[in-house]
Design an enzyme around this catalytic site. Structure first.
Site, PDB file in Angstrom:
ATOM      1  N   TYR A 152     -39.390  59.239 -31.525  1.00 39.92           N
ATOM      2  CA  TYR A 152     -38.416  59.502 -30.453  1.00 39.92           C
ATOM      3  C   TYR A 152     -38.008  60.973 -30.435  1.00 39.92           C
ATOM      4  O   TYR A 152     -38.127  61.649 -29.411  1.00 39.92           O
ATOM      5  CB  TYR A 152     -37.171  58.617 -30.627  1.00 39.92           C
ATOM      6  CG  TYR A 152     -35.969  59.091 -29.820  1.00 39.92           C
ATOM      7  CD1 TYR A 152     -35.993  59.072 -28.427  1.00 39.92           C
ATOM      8  CD2 TYR A 152     -34.825  59.585 -30.458  1.00 39.92           C
ATOM      9  CE1 TYR A 152     -34.906  59.530 -27.681  1.00 39.92           C
ATOM     10  CE2 TYR A 152     -33.732  60.034 -29.715  1.00 39.92           C
ATOM     11  CZ  TYR A 152     -33.779  60.005 -28.331  1.00 39.92           C
ATOM     12  OH  TYR A 152     -32.708  60.462 -27.594  1.00 39.92           O
ATOM     13  N   ASN A 183     -22.535  54.975 -41.589  1.00 38.66           N
ATOM     14  CA  ASN A 183     -22.705  53.719 -40.848  1.00 38.66           C
ATOM     15  C   ASN A 183     -21.862  52.602 -41.446  1.00 38.66           C
ATOM     16  O   ASN A 183     -21.245  51.817 -40.716  1.00 38.66           O
ATOM     17  CB  ASN A 183     -24.180  53.304 -40.853  1.00 38.66           C
ATOM     18  CG  ASN A 183     -25.052  54.295 -40.104  1.00 38.66           C
ATOM     19  OD1 ASN A 183     -24.573  54.981 -39.195  1.00 38.66           O
ATOM     20  ND2 ASN A 183     -26.319  54.376 -40.471  1.00 38.66           N
ATOM     21  N   LYS A 211     -38.678  63.990 -27.629  1.00 35.00           N
ATOM     22  CA  LYS A 211     -37.604  64.753 -26.963  1.00 35.00           C
ATOM     23  C   LYS A 211     -37.770  66.248 -27.265  1.00 35.00           C
ATOM     24  O   LYS A 211     -37.594  67.088 -26.386  1.00 35.00           O
ATOM     25  CB  LYS A 211     -36.221  64.270 -27.425  1.00 35.00           C
ATOM     26  CG  LYS A 211     -35.828  62.873 -26.974  1.00 35.00           C
ATOM     27  CD  LYS A 211     -35.687  62.712 -25.474  1.00 35.00           C
ATOM     28  CE  LYS A 211     -34.513  63.442 -24.878  1.00 35.00           C
ATOM     29  NZ  LYS A 211     -34.307  63.111 -23.439  1.00 35.00           N
ATOM     30  N   THR A 227     -31.153  65.550 -27.090  1.00 32.13           N
ATOM     31  CA  THR A 227     -30.456  64.968 -28.239  1.00 32.13           C
ATOM     32  C   THR A 227     -30.412  65.937 -29.417  1.00 32.13           C
ATOM     33  O   THR A 227     -31.275  66.806 -29.543  1.00 32.13           O
ATOM     34  CB  THR A 227     -31.193  63.676 -28.680  1.00 32.13           C
ATOM     35  OG1 THR A 227     -30.736  63.288 -29.967  1.00 32.13           O
ATOM     36  CG2 THR A 227     -32.701  63.902 -28.788  1.00 32.13           C
ATOM     37  N   ASP A 228     -29.432  65.752 -30.286  1.00 34.99           N
ATOM     38  CA  ASP A 228     -29.370  66.572 -31.509  1.00 34.99           C
ATOM     39  C   ASP A 228     -30.464  66.184 -32.502  1.00 34.99           C
ATOM     40  O   ASP A 228     -30.712  66.907 -33.471  1.00 34.99           O
ATOM     41  CB  ASP A 228     -27.988  66.460 -32.170  1.00 34.99           C
ATOM     42  CG  ASP A 228     -27.621  65.052 -32.621  1.00 34.99           C
ATOM     43  OD1 ASP A 228     -28.377  64.101 -32.318  1.00 34.99           O
ATOM     44  OD2 ASP A 228     -26.568  64.893 -33.267  1.00 34.99           O
ATOM     45  N   GLU A 229     -31.132  65.037 -32.253  1.00 40.04           N
ATOM     46  CA  GLU A 229     -32.128  64.570 -33.228  1.00 40.04           C
ATOM     47  C   GLU A 229     -33.346  65.491 -33.283  1.00 40.04           C
ATOM     48  O   GLU A 229     -34.123  65.436 -34.236  1.00 40.04           O
ATOM     49  CB  GLU A 229     -32.525  63.119 -32.914  1.00 40.04           C
ATOM     50  CG  GLU A 229     -31.305  62.213 -32.925  1.00 40.04           C
ATOM     51  CD  GLU A 229     -31.588  60.726 -32.847  1.00 40.04           C
ATOM     52  OE1 GLU A 229     -32.678  60.296 -33.228  1.00 40.04           O
ATOM     53  OE2 GLU A 229     -30.675  59.997 -32.402  1.00 40.04           O
TER      54      GLU A 229
HETATM   55  P1  NAD Z   1     -30.857  54.399 -22.078  1.00 40.30           P
HETATM   56  O1  NAD Z   1     -32.032  53.884 -22.832  1.00 40.30           O
HETATM   57  O2  NAD Z   1     -29.587  53.624 -22.080  1.00 40.30           O
HETATM   58  O3  NAD Z   1     -31.270  54.626 -20.551  1.00 40.30           O
HETATM   59  C1  NAD Z   1     -32.482  55.202 -20.178  1.00 40.30           C
HETATM   60  C2  NAD Z   1     -32.693  54.945 -18.693  1.00 40.30           C
HETATM   61  O4  NAD Z   1     -33.938  55.556 -18.319  1.00 40.30           O
HETATM   62  C3  NAD Z   1     -32.795  53.460 -18.344  1.00 40.30           C
HETATM   63  O5  NAD Z   1     -32.015  53.175 -17.201  1.00 40.30           O
HETATM   64  C4  NAD Z   1     -34.287  53.258 -18.057  1.00 40.30           C
HETATM   65  O6  NAD Z   1     -34.531  52.241 -17.099  1.00 40.30           O
HETATM   66  C5  NAD Z   1     -34.678  54.636 -17.532  1.00 40.30           C
HETATM   67  N1  NAD Z   1     -36.112  54.892 -17.739  1.00 40.30           N
HETATM   68  C6  NAD Z   1     -36.826  54.710 -18.885  1.00 40.30           C
HETATM   69  N2  NAD Z   1     -38.119  55.024 -18.671  1.00 40.30           N
HETATM   70  C7  NAD Z   1     -38.214  55.438 -17.382  1.00 40.30           C
HETATM   71  C8  NAD Z   1     -39.300  55.895 -16.587  1.00 40.30           C
HETATM   72  N3  NAD Z   1     -40.546  55.986 -17.068  1.00 40.30           N
HETATM   73  N4  NAD Z   1     -39.046  56.249 -15.290  1.00 40.30           N
HETATM   74  C9  NAD Z   1     -37.784  56.154 -14.785  1.00 40.30           C
HETATM   75  N5  NAD Z   1     -36.737  55.697 -15.494  1.00 40.30           N
HETATM   76  C10 NAD Z   1     -36.951  55.347 -16.780  1.00 40.30           C
HETATM   77  O7  NAD Z   1     -30.631  55.873 -22.637  1.00 40.30           O
HETATM   78  P2  NAD Z   1     -29.264  56.676 -22.873  1.00 40.30           P
HETATM   79  O8  NAD Z   1     -28.741  56.344 -24.210  1.00 40.30           O
HETATM   80  O9  NAD Z   1     -28.400  56.536 -21.671  1.00 40.30           O
HETATM   81  O10 NAD Z   1     -29.842  58.163 -22.938  1.00 40.30           O
HETATM   82  C11 NAD Z   1     -30.012  58.940 -21.752  1.00 40.30           C
HETATM   83  C12 NAD Z   1     -30.549  60.304 -22.121  1.00 40.30           C
HETATM   84  O11 NAD Z   1     -29.660  60.956 -23.003  1.00 40.30           O
HETATM   85  C13 NAD Z   1     -31.904  60.248 -22.843  1.00 40.30           C
HETATM   86  O12 NAD Z   1     -32.681  61.320 -22.370  1.00 40.30           O
HETATM   87  C14 NAD Z   1     -31.542  60.427 -24.309  1.00 40.30           C
HETATM   88  O13 NAD Z   1     -32.602  61.051 -25.002  1.00 40.30           O
HETATM   89  C15 NAD Z   1     -30.330  61.343 -24.191  1.00 40.30           C
HETATM   90  N6  NAD Z   1     -29.350  61.220 -25.289  1.00 40.30           N
HETATM   91  C16 NAD Z   1     -28.859  60.009 -25.668  1.00 40.30           C
HETATM   92  C17 NAD Z   1     -27.892  59.943 -26.671  1.00 40.30           C
HETATM   93  C18 NAD Z   1     -27.286  58.615 -27.102  1.00 40.30           C
HETATM   94  O14 NAD Z   1     -26.475  58.585 -28.045  1.00 40.30           O
HETATM   95  N7  NAD Z   1     -27.570  57.513 -26.441  1.00 40.30           N
HETATM   96  C19 NAD Z   1     -27.453  61.109 -27.303  1.00 40.30           C
HETATM   97  C20 NAD Z   1     -27.977  62.333 -26.877  1.00 40.30           C
HETATM   98  C21 NAD Z   1     -28.922  62.385 -25.868  1.00 40.30           C
HETATM   99  P1  TYD Z   2     -28.739  54.029 -33.500  1.00 41.70           P
HETATM  100  O1  TYD Z   2     -27.588  53.495 -32.735  1.00 41.70           O
HETATM  101  O2  TYD Z   2     -30.071  53.373 -33.361  1.00 41.70           O
HETATM  102  O3  TYD Z   2     -28.833  55.590 -33.142  1.00 41.70           O
HETATM  103  P2  TYD Z   2     -29.729  56.758 -33.828  1.00 41.70           P
HETATM  104  O4  TYD Z   2     -30.735  56.167 -34.703  1.00 41.70           O
HETATM  105  O5  TYD Z   2     -30.355  57.415 -32.625  1.00 41.70           O
HETATM  106  O6  TYD Z   2     -28.751  57.651 -34.531  1.00 41.70           O
HETATM  107  O7  TYD Z   2     -28.384  54.000 -35.039  1.00 41.70           O
HETATM  108  C1  TYD Z   2     -27.236  54.677 -35.537  1.00 41.70           C
HETATM  109  C2  TYD Z   2     -27.275  54.572 -37.048  1.00 41.70           C
HETATM  110  O8  TYD Z   2     -27.072  53.200 -37.422  1.00 41.70           O
HETATM  111  C3  TYD Z   2     -28.603  54.972 -37.659  1.00 41.70           C
HETATM  112  O9  TYD Z   2     -28.364  55.627 -38.891  1.00 41.70           O
HETATM  113  C4  TYD Z   2     -29.321  53.657 -37.895  1.00 41.70           C
HETATM  114  C5  TYD Z   2     -28.187  52.695 -38.202  1.00 41.70           C
HETATM  115  N1  TYD Z   2     -28.393  51.300 -37.780  1.00 41.70           N
HETATM  116  C6  TYD Z   2     -28.193  50.260 -38.701  1.00 41.70           C
HETATM  117  O10 TYD Z   2     -27.867  50.479 -39.881  1.00 41.70           O
HETATM  118  N2  TYD Z   2     -28.352  48.974 -38.270  1.00 41.70           N
HETATM  119  C7  TYD Z   2     -28.722  48.684 -36.980  1.00 41.70           C
HETATM  120  O11 TYD Z   2     -28.876  47.477 -36.645  1.00 41.70           O
HETATM  121  C8  TYD Z   2     -28.916  49.758 -36.054  1.00 41.70           C
HETATM  122  C9  TYD Z   2     -29.311  49.482 -34.635  1.00 41.70           C
HETATM  123  C10 TYD Z   2     -28.727  51.042 -36.514  1.00 41.70           C
END
Ligand code: NAD
Ligand code: TYD
Length: 347
Positions: free
Chosen positions: A155, A254, A159, A130-132
């Site tokens: 988190y 947001n 990562k 992630t970019d975070e």
């Molecule tokens: P998500 O939470 O939707 O899915 C995570 C999956 O991992 C789930 O299916 C869960 O069951 C599985 N999981 C969790 N713990 C586990 C364990 N101990 N063993 C096996 N499986 C396990 O997450 P996502 O949003 O799809 O993100 C996927 C990846 O991409 C993550 O590594 C996240 O850090 C990265 N990522 C997410 C975003 C975003 O915007 N969502 C952006 C950049 C990177």
């Molecule tokens: P989120 O979807 O949790 O992603 P991330 O924190 O990983 O960027 O949140 C996106 C943005 O929205 C973040 O600045 C937090 C804000 N947010 C709210 O204001 N209200 C909410 O209920 C949630 C879930 C997020």
């Protein structure tokens, strides 16, 4: 490659990556390893579950003996590692699960992959991040691949830690790895704890729309299938040991994003204009809330030719339509303890 292991394939991004790989590479066996936590749902994959090149394995990446045995049995040529605890708010209320899954789980996979092969030619471990990890930006500037790591939440720290371990295994043991760091994804199958699906679900039920702080935090939004396309490209064409930033070049505060969503939802639900916006409720800010994330994606564009394929308005429209026409999915994933958890946490 004959066998690719994708971890976290039942989650949001993983399900799109699994679908892309299973359909695009019929001669490669795709294994989906997922623990099926609250965020994992096999409904996300119902259209491909009977394909001959797809196998689901339920399991926990934290369980080292299980992971070692799995790798010894299947000898995966490639790994695309997405399994993670992924929600910042949950990492604030319960960081240890993030430490176990995101750090120990990643190390377990690296150890098992390392033990599988004497010769790494033609093998690859792809870590999806992630970019975070770069921390928080002020009003100006973009994250590049050389921005120093400065994670701020449990988190992002977990990562960042896993990214460092992946790079250390490359440097020390010669493991073939690539890493990508992506901005916020949106699209179908996202668990409604993240901003957009949470707001869509609450608008549907006429519930308050909790905006943290003043709503001025900025995120860079990318359609999830464009992220999956980037992962496909980096997996096959990325340079060993390199990092690629992936982003949408699409920054929104947001509050502006939620207003845009409210307008679209009013139109699609046949409600009077400005109905949904009345649900907006400012709540206590997230602890340590990162102000702004924004990605410079010029490296992946210049070196691999990747760009987002969808304009934001198109992706946003498709996404809202998906949630409105998949109410069963929303109701399914928000059954059980979901409502209690959210009411207690935020409202
Ligand atoms: P998500 O939470 O939707 O899915 C995570 C999956 O991992 C789930 O299916 C869960 O069951 C599985 N999981 C969790 N713990 C586990 C364990 N101990 N063993 C096996 N499986 C396990 O997450 P996502 O949003 O799809 O993100 C996927 C990846 O991409 C993550 O590594 C996240 O850090 C990265 N990522 C997410 C975003 C975003 O915007 N969502 C952006 C950049 C990177
Ligand atoms: P989120 O979807 O949790 O992603 P991330 O924190 O990983 O960027 O949140 C996106 C943005 O929205 C973040 O600045 C937090 C804000 N947010 C709210 O204001 N209200 C909410 O209920 C949630 C879930 C997020």
């Amino acid at each position: 490659m004959k066998k690719i292991l994708i971890t976290g394939g039942a989650g949001f991004i993983g399900s799109h990556v699994i679908r892309l790989f299973v359909n695009k590479y019929p001669d490669i066996q795709i294994f989906n390893l997922d623990k099926l936590t609250y965020a994992g749902n096999l409904l996300n994959l119902s259209d491909i579950e009977s394909k001959p090149n797809y196998t689901f394995i339920k399991g926990d990446i934290v369980d080292a003996p299980f992971i070692d045995a799995l790798f010894a049995k299947h000898q995966f040529d490639g790994v695309i590692h997405l399994a993670a605890e992924s929600h910042v708010d949950r990492s604030i209320s319960g960081p240890m699960e993030f430490i176990f899954t995101n750090i120990i789980g990643t190390a377990n996979l690296l150890n098992a992959f390392k033990a599988t092969w004497k010769d790494f030619t033609g093998k690859l471990f792809y870590h999806v991040s992630t970019d975070e990890v770069y921390g928080s930006l002020g009003d100006e500037g973009l994250f590049t691949e050389t921005t120093p790591y400065d994670p701020k939440s449990p988190y992002s720290a977990s990562k960042a830690s896993s990214d460092h371990i992946v790079r250390a295994y490359c440097h020390t043991y010669g493991l073939p790895v690539v890493i990508s760091n992506c901005s916020n994804n949106y699209g179908p199958n996202q668990f409604p704890e993240k901003l957009l699906p949470l707001m869509i679900n609450n608008i549907r039920h006429n519930k308050a729309l909790p905006i943290y702080g003043k709503g001025e935090n900025v995120r860079d939004w990318l359609y999830v299938i464009d992220h999956a396309r980037a992962i496909d490209l980096v997996f096959w064409k990325g340079k060993m040991g390199e990092t690629y930033n992936i982003g949408g070049n699409n920054e929104w505060t947001n509050i502006d994003l939620v207003h845009k969503l409210c307008e679209i939802m009013d139109r699609k639900l046949g409600r009077e204009p400005a109905t949904s916006a009345k649900l907006i409720t400012y709540v206590t800010d997230r602890a340590g809330h990162d102000l702004r994330y924004a990605i410079d994606a010029s490296k992946i564009k210049n070196e691999l030719g990747w760009e987002p394929s969808l304009k934001f308005d198109e992706g946003f429209d498709i996404t809202v339509d998906w949630y409105l026409s998949n109410k069963e999915w929303l109701d399914n994933v928000t059954s059980g303890d979901y409502q209690k958890y959210y009411d207690e946490q935020y409202l």
